[in-house]
Design a protein around this motif. Sequence first.
Motif, PDB file in Angstrom:
ATOM      1  N   LEU A  69       0.805  -1.225   0.000  1.00 39.26           N
ATOM      2  CA  LEU A  69       0.000   0.000   0.000  1.00 39.26           C
ATOM      3  C   LEU A  69       0.836   1.271   0.000  1.00 39.26           C
ATOM      4  CD1 LEU A  69      -2.844  -0.988   2.497  1.00 39.26           C
ATOM      5  CD2 LEU A  69      -2.929  -0.934  -0.004  1.00 39.26           C
ATOM      6  N   TYR A  76      -0.532   3.481   8.327  1.00 36.88           N
ATOM      7  CA  TYR A  76      -1.942   3.820   8.590  1.00 36.88           C
ATOM      8  C   TYR A  76      -2.143   5.308   8.856  1.00 36.88           C
ATOM      9  CZ  TYR A  76      -2.446  -1.237   9.062  1.00 36.88           C
ATOM     10  OH  TYR A  76      -2.438  -2.582   8.826  1.00 36.88           O
ATOM     11  N   PHE A 237     -13.891  -2.934   5.985  1.00 32.30           N
ATOM     12  CA  PHE A 237     -12.754  -3.573   5.328  1.00 32.30           C
ATOM     13  C   PHE A 237     -11.421  -3.028   5.835  1.00 32.30           C
ATOM     14  CE2 PHE A 237     -15.946  -4.882   2.229  1.00 32.30           C
ATOM     15  CZ  PHE A 237     -15.536  -6.178   1.948  1.00 32.30           C
ATOM     16  N   TYR A 238     -11.385  -1.768   6.185  1.00 28.36           N
ATOM     17  CA  TYR A 238     -10.122  -1.154   6.613  1.00 28.36           C
ATOM     18  C   TYR A 238      -9.656  -1.710   7.961  1.00 28.36           C
ATOM     19  CZ  TYR A 238      -6.696   2.599   7.392  1.00 28.36           C
ATOM     20  OH  TYR A 238      -5.552   3.322   7.624  1.00 28.36           O
ATOM     21  N   TYR A 241      -8.643  -5.316   7.519  1.00 30.42           N
ATOM     22  CA  TYR A 241      -7.312  -5.461   6.922  1.00 30.42           C
ATOM     23  C   TYR A 241      -6.234  -5.368   8.007  1.00 30.42           C
ATOM     24  CZ  TYR A 241      -3.053  -4.010   4.445  1.00 30.42           C
ATOM     25  OH  TYR A 241      -1.762  -3.901   4.003  1.00 30.42           O
ATOM     26  N   LEU A 244      -6.297  -8.530  10.303  1.00 30.42           N
ATOM     27  CA  LEU A 244      -5.725  -9.730   9.687  1.00 30.42           C
ATOM     28  C   LEU A 244      -4.200  -9.655   9.605  1.00 30.42           C
ATOM     29  CD1 LEU A 244      -8.316 -10.353   6.820  1.00 30.42           C
ATOM     30  CD2 LEU A 244      -8.068 -11.610   8.966  1.00 30.42           C
ATOM     31  N   ARG A 245      -3.657  -8.453   9.549  1.00 33.48           N
ATOM     32  CA  ARG A 245      -2.200  -8.286   9.513  1.00 33.48           C
ATOM     33  C   ARG A 245      -1.600  -8.172  10.907  1.00 33.48           C
ATOM     34  NH1 ARG A 245       0.445  -6.860   4.956  1.00 33.48           N
ATOM     35  NH2 ARG A 245       1.916  -5.612   6.183  1.00 33.48           N
TER      36      ARG A 245
END
Length: 507
Positions: A69, A76, A237-238, A241, A244-245
């Motif tokens: 990204l 972030y 979704f943010y 994400y 999950l990381r």
Amino acid sequence: MTVLELVKPLPPVQREEKPKDRTDFYLAVGLTTAVLALLAWNITGFPAASDDEGTYLAQAWAVQNGKGLAHYTYWYDHPPLAWIQLAAGAWLPGLIAPSLLAVAAGRIAMLPLQAAGLLLVYVIGRRVGFPRWAAALGLLTYGLSPLFLTMGRQIYLDSFAVVWILAALALALSPSRHLWHYAAAGAAAAVGVLSKETILVILPAVLVALWQNTARSTTRTWAFGAFASGLVLVGCFYPLYALLRGELFPGAGHVSLFGAIQFQLGSRSGSGSVFEAGSGANSLLHSWMYYDSVLLIAGAVATIAGLVLRRLRPVTVAGAILILVALRPGGYLPAMYVVQVLPFFALAIAGVLFHTLSRLQHGWKWSAIALAVVLAAVVVAPRWYVGDRRALTANDNAAYVQAAQYLRAQPPSTVVVDDVLWLDCVNAGYPEDRVLWFYKLDLDSEVAARLPGGWRDVDYIVSSPALRQDPGTLPTVTALLRNSTVIESFGSADGVIEIRKVDKEPS
């Protein structure tokens, strides 16, 4: 004649269908095309390229090339959806004209987005009850403002966010009142927030639009439910994400979403008050006023006055919230914040003018129209002419273009640059791990690890206004500037860009 013949149904009456009125379409598209032509004219020359533009474009490059990204560690600082959208189209201008400065090519890729924003301003105007002339006035007030012809050309996350929130408003105000429109409004609002998180403050304006456009006894509950579903399903979704990381919460050895939020809200230095002379916020307000005091002052007045007009309230609530956020003492006010303000101020001006004229008697109405025309000709037009003319003729990026051309012609080496030139170097064949964004040298341990010998492992540093803006705060950059010699320079005065060769032995 038989009984069957008597009861045989008559043939259906052939009704002549009236041609659909396409006036709104042709008017909106025509005006948008004209404004877009002005926006595109000299887009590569004005305004001066900024480090933020280079950052977002480099992050889009990282997405395009499967690098994650961001071109460095993604921490972030902002949601990534804006530069993911930019990645979808940023490759095309550079493919057609590879000699363009990378930032200039990225600006051209922004034009379809700005066209959508202009069209949405017209659509929202019509859906809050404007006649065609008032909706057209809102579009032109927005699109012809020198502030828009300046800020609208640049690669900013706010441009993506405001277009999506305008889309959410247009869907919430849909005259068809289909349930899917409200779900789509929620999804569009979520995309706006995931493009630039600060647009979240305008969400109450979308809720006002939903409330006004639904009936209490039938559709309101379902409409708000559909809106919330779209908002949550896309918005989740943010954080998912990050979860999950393993980067949702702060921890040792990794970045985190909540850590970044904590920094943005609590640790970031404020800009002071807009009323405090010499503060960052006050200086920023004066810079906006320099480009267009007319739209900012008239828009603020129209926004406050328009709060009493029910049909205009979704627009004026958005504008009023943005005013209050800008006026809060001690908060951080970024230079691109005004991008979010402009369309709502333009709609407020057009809306208040329309409602004022509609309440005047015939004789007074023509007097008011004459006064408005005189003010536009005497006050607005001369100011906007000067600002728009500069946008169409100035060449503020000549030094960057020359520096990019020089770097492309050199054999690849380890070079420190600002983010405006980062992608130009990478596109020219420099190894991406040897093109170093100056800000990361002292603030990113991963980048520091690439230079075991410190500043002596760098071959060249490109000194630009962005690199020089905080002298002494970055030790490695300071050492590079002190231990390097100018071999080429482009531009003059404060805007000079110097190619400096690093002297491996300290002087």
